[in-house]
Design an enzyme around this catalytic site. Structure first.
Site, PDB file in Angstrom:
ATOM      1  N   ASP A   8       0.874  -1.161   0.000  1.00  0.00           N
ATOM      2  CA  ASP A   8       0.000   0.000   0.000  1.00  0.00           C
ATOM      3  C   ASP A   8       0.924   1.228   0.000  1.00  0.00           C
ATOM      4  O   ASP A   8       2.124   1.106   0.284  1.00  0.00           O
ATOM      5  CB  ASP A   8      -0.862  -0.049   1.267  1.00  0.00           C
ATOM      6  CG  ASP A   8      -1.729   1.175   1.444  1.00  0.00           C
ATOM      7  OD1 ASP A   8      -2.428   1.552   0.495  1.00  0.00           O
ATOM      8  OD2 ASP A   8      -1.695   1.763   2.549  1.00  0.00           O
ATOM      9  N   LEU A   9       0.394   2.400  -0.324  1.00  0.00           N
ATOM     10  CA  LEU A   9       1.255   3.584  -0.413  1.00  0.00           C
ATOM     11  C   LEU A   9       1.147   4.456   0.847  1.00  0.00           C
ATOM     12  O   LEU A   9       2.052   4.475   1.684  1.00  0.00           O
ATOM     13  CB  LEU A   9       0.879   4.386  -1.674  1.00  0.00           C
ATOM     14  CG  LEU A   9       1.660   5.662  -1.954  1.00  0.00           C
ATOM     15  CD1 LEU A   9       3.132   5.385  -2.177  1.00  0.00           C
ATOM     16  CD2 LEU A   9       1.076   6.358  -3.190  1.00  0.00           C
ATOM     17  N   ASP A  10       0.005   5.129   0.974  1.00  0.00           N
ATOM     18  CA  ASP A  10      -0.169   6.065   2.085  1.00  0.00           C
ATOM     19  C   ASP A  10      -0.195   5.312   3.422  1.00  0.00           C
ATOM     20  O   ASP A  10      -1.006   4.417   3.615  1.00  0.00           O
ATOM     21  CB  ASP A  10      -1.473   6.844   1.892  1.00  0.00           C
ATOM     22  CG  ASP A  10      -1.745   7.775   3.044  1.00  0.00           C
ATOM     23  OD1 ASP A  10      -0.783   8.279   3.648  1.00  0.00           O
ATOM     24  OD2 ASP A  10      -2.929   8.010   3.366  1.00  0.00           O
ATOM     25  N   THR A  16       1.374  10.477   3.357  1.00  0.00           N
ATOM     26  CA  THR A  16       0.707  11.514   2.565  1.00  0.00           C
ATOM     27  C   THR A  16      -0.580  11.968   3.249  1.00  0.00           C
ATOM     28  O   THR A  16      -1.167  12.965   2.842  1.00  0.00           O
ATOM     29  CB  THR A  16       0.379  11.011   1.139  1.00  0.00           C
ATOM     30  OG1 THR A  16      -0.051   9.660   1.221  1.00  0.00           O
ATOM     31  CG2 THR A  16       1.579  11.097   0.227  1.00  0.00           C
ATOM     32  N   LYS A  44      -8.643   7.545   5.267  1.00  0.00           N
ATOM     33  CA  LYS A  44      -7.441   6.767   4.916  1.00  0.00           C
ATOM     34  C   LYS A  44      -7.795   5.505   4.139  1.00  0.00           C
ATOM     35  O   LYS A  44      -8.663   4.733   4.559  1.00  0.00           O
ATOM     36  CB  LYS A  44      -6.646   6.424   6.187  1.00  0.00           C
ATOM     37  CG  LYS A  44      -6.006   7.651   6.796  1.00  0.00           C
ATOM     38  CD  LYS A  44      -5.113   7.310   7.977  1.00  0.00           C
ATOM     39  CE  LYS A  44      -4.459   8.567   8.525  1.00  0.00           C
ATOM     40  NZ  LYS A  44      -3.650   8.295   9.716  1.00  0.00           N
ATOM     41  N   ARG A  48     -10.941   9.000  -3.526  1.00  0.00           N
ATOM     42  CA  ARG A  48     -11.219  10.440  -3.483  1.00  0.00           C
ATOM     43  C   ARG A  48     -12.727  10.712  -3.521  1.00  0.00           C
ATOM     44  O   ARG A  48     -13.244  11.547  -2.783  1.00  0.00           O
ATOM     45  CB  ARG A  48     -10.529  11.128  -4.648  1.00  0.00           C
ATOM     46  CG  ARG A  48     -10.387  12.618  -4.468  1.00  0.00           C
ATOM     47  CD  ARG A  48      -9.744  13.233  -5.691  1.00  0.00           C
ATOM     48  NE  ARG A  48      -8.531  12.526  -6.084  1.00  0.00           N
ATOM     49  CZ  ARG A  48      -7.974  12.586  -7.296  1.00  0.00           C
ATOM     50  NH1 ARG A  48      -8.516  13.347  -8.229  1.00  0.00           N
ATOM     51  NH2 ARG A  48      -6.880  11.911  -7.589  1.00  0.00           N
ATOM     52  N   SER A 113      -2.490   0.620  -4.409  1.00  0.00           N
ATOM     53  CA  SER A 113      -2.962   1.826  -3.720  1.00  0.00           C
ATOM     54  C   SER A 113      -4.252   2.347  -4.328  1.00  0.00           C
ATOM     55  O   SER A 113      -4.512   2.158  -5.515  1.00  0.00           O
ATOM     56  CB  SER A 113      -1.878   2.914  -3.843  1.00  0.00           C
ATOM     57  OG  SER A 113      -2.392   4.186  -3.521  1.00  0.00           O
ATOM     58  N   ALA A 114      -5.045   3.050  -3.502  1.00  0.00           N
ATOM     59  CA  ALA A 114      -6.276   3.677  -3.994  1.00  0.00           C
ATOM     60  C   ALA A 114      -5.981   4.985  -4.713  1.00  0.00           C
ATOM     61  O   ALA A 114      -6.843   5.524  -5.421  1.00  0.00           O
ATOM     62  CB  ALA A 114      -7.209   3.945  -2.819  1.00  0.00           C
ATOM     63  N   LYS A 144     -10.706  -1.342  -1.967  1.00  0.00           N
ATOM     64  CA  LYS A 144     -10.483  -2.248  -0.836  1.00  0.00           C
ATOM     65  C   LYS A 144     -11.679  -2.075   0.117  1.00  0.00           C
ATOM     66  O   LYS A 144     -12.140  -0.951   0.264  1.00  0.00           O
ATOM     67  CB  LYS A 144      -9.188  -1.866  -0.093  1.00  0.00           C
ATOM     68  CG  LYS A 144      -7.935  -1.932  -0.961  1.00  0.00           C
ATOM     69  CD  LYS A 144      -6.756  -1.281  -0.241  1.00  0.00           C
ATOM     70  CE  LYS A 144      -5.584  -1.061  -1.183  1.00  0.00           C
ATOM     71  NZ  LYS A 144      -4.482  -0.302  -0.602  1.00  0.00           N
ATOM     72  N   GLU A 168       0.132  -3.412   4.648  1.00  0.00           N
ATOM     73  CA  GLU A 168      -1.014  -2.501   4.716  1.00  0.00           C
ATOM     74  C   GLU A 168      -1.135  -1.825   6.075  1.00  0.00           C
ATOM     75  O   GLU A 168      -0.789  -2.428   7.091  1.00  0.00           O
ATOM     76  CB  GLU A 168      -2.312  -3.302   4.510  1.00  0.00           C
ATOM     77  CG  GLU A 168      -2.962  -3.179   3.167  1.00  0.00           C
ATOM     78  CD  GLU A 168      -3.553  -1.807   2.875  1.00  0.00           C
ATOM     79  OE1 GLU A 168      -3.660  -0.963   3.790  1.00  0.00           O
ATOM     80  OE2 GLU A 168      -3.900  -1.565   1.705  1.00  0.00           O
ATOM     81  N   ASP A 169      -1.661  -0.602   6.072  1.00  0.00           N
ATOM     82  CA  ASP A 169      -1.884   0.107   7.335  1.00  0.00           C
ATOM     83  C   ASP A 169      -3.370   0.299   7.634  1.00  0.00           C
ATOM     84  O   ASP A 169      -3.709   0.936   8.626  1.00  0.00           O
ATOM     85  CB  ASP A 169      -1.196   1.481   7.323  1.00  0.00           C
ATOM     86  CG  ASP A 169      -1.914   2.451   6.414  1.00  0.00           C
ATOM     87  OD1 ASP A 169      -2.331   2.038   5.308  1.00  0.00           O
ATOM     88  OD2 ASP A 169      -2.078   3.620   6.797  1.00  0.00           O
TER      89      ASP A 169
END
Ligand code: B16
Ligand code: MG
Length: 217
Positions: A8-10, A16, A44, A48, A113-114, A144, A168-169
């Site tokens: 995952d990214l953020d 971010t 999170k 968007r 990532s989303a 997700k 993942e967070d």
């Protein structure tokens, strides 16, 4: 046994969320909707478009689809203004070493990532080179906890789900990994992410060898 790592990214590679918060807060102020850092937690890992809907729910407001598109584009312009100025120093501690080591050991690596801004973010962080596949909000239609983002990642890497480890967070991301038949490493603790198979607070001092050993227990 494991061949691929999906990130995952953020909240995993970079924080971010703080820039998302500033941008949503500016929009919320403009719309006269109270919006706190705690409210931002609900944003999170969420797309968007869904964030825009949650913001309107928080304000008890309704808005036409066209206006929602206008305002979420506006939020994105503010957000992109911040991430354009990000640098390598914003990569979360230990991440670059972890990726470098995993790559050297022959693991295939993908992003899941989303975000529709993931390529810009990876470029700004100088992390693009580590990724064999980038699956993000521009490629998937189901968010997700649907496993689509990770299944596409596994497919692009040419690996089976059971050969993949997801990092993942967010709870929805852990659920997505499991729904796809993958192991899930929670970045955080067992209270926040009770469904993860194992937990690490972050990547500092962590190697893929440690992770595999923990998963084997
Ligand atoms: P964008 P992740 C998610 O990233 C963020 O956590 C979430 O807050 C954001 O709304 C979403 O990306 C979409 O981002 O507006 O850039 O397309 O955790 O899935 O990497
Ligand atoms: Mg995340």
């Amino acid at each position: 046994m494991y061949k691929a790592l999906l990130f995952d990214l953020d909240g995993v590679l970079v924080d971010t969320a703080k820039y998302h918060f500033i941008a949503w807060k500016k929009l919320a102020d403009e719309l006269g909707i109270p919006f706190t850092a705690q409210d931002n937690e609900r944003f999170k890992g969420v797309s968007r478009a869904r964030c825009m809907e949650i913001l309107l729910e928080l304000g008890g407001r309704t808005m036409s689809e066209a206006d929602q598109i206008f305002y979420r584009d506006k939020k994105n312009q503010i957000y992109v203004g911040y991430i354009r100025n990000m640098g390598e120093d914003e990569v979360l501690p230990g991440v670059t070493d972890f990726l470098q080591d995993a790559k050297a050991r022959g693991y295939a690596i993908a992003l899941g990532s989303a975000s529709k801004n993931s390529r810009l973010i990876l470029d700004r962080l100088h992390l693009t080179q580590y990724f064999d596949a980038i699956i993000d909000g521009t490629k998937v239609s189901r968010a997700k906890p649907d496993p689509e983002v990770f299944l596409q990642g596994a497919a692009e890497l040419g690996t089976l789900p059971r050969e993949c480890i997801v990092f993942e967070d967010a709870t929805a991301g852990i659920q997505a990994a499991h729904a796809g038949g993958m192991q899930a490493v929670g970045i955080g603790d067992s209270q926040t992410l009770p469904e993860a198979d194992i937990h690490v607070p972050g990547f500092l001092g962590v190697t893929i060898e440690n992770i595999e050993a923990e998963l084997a227990k």
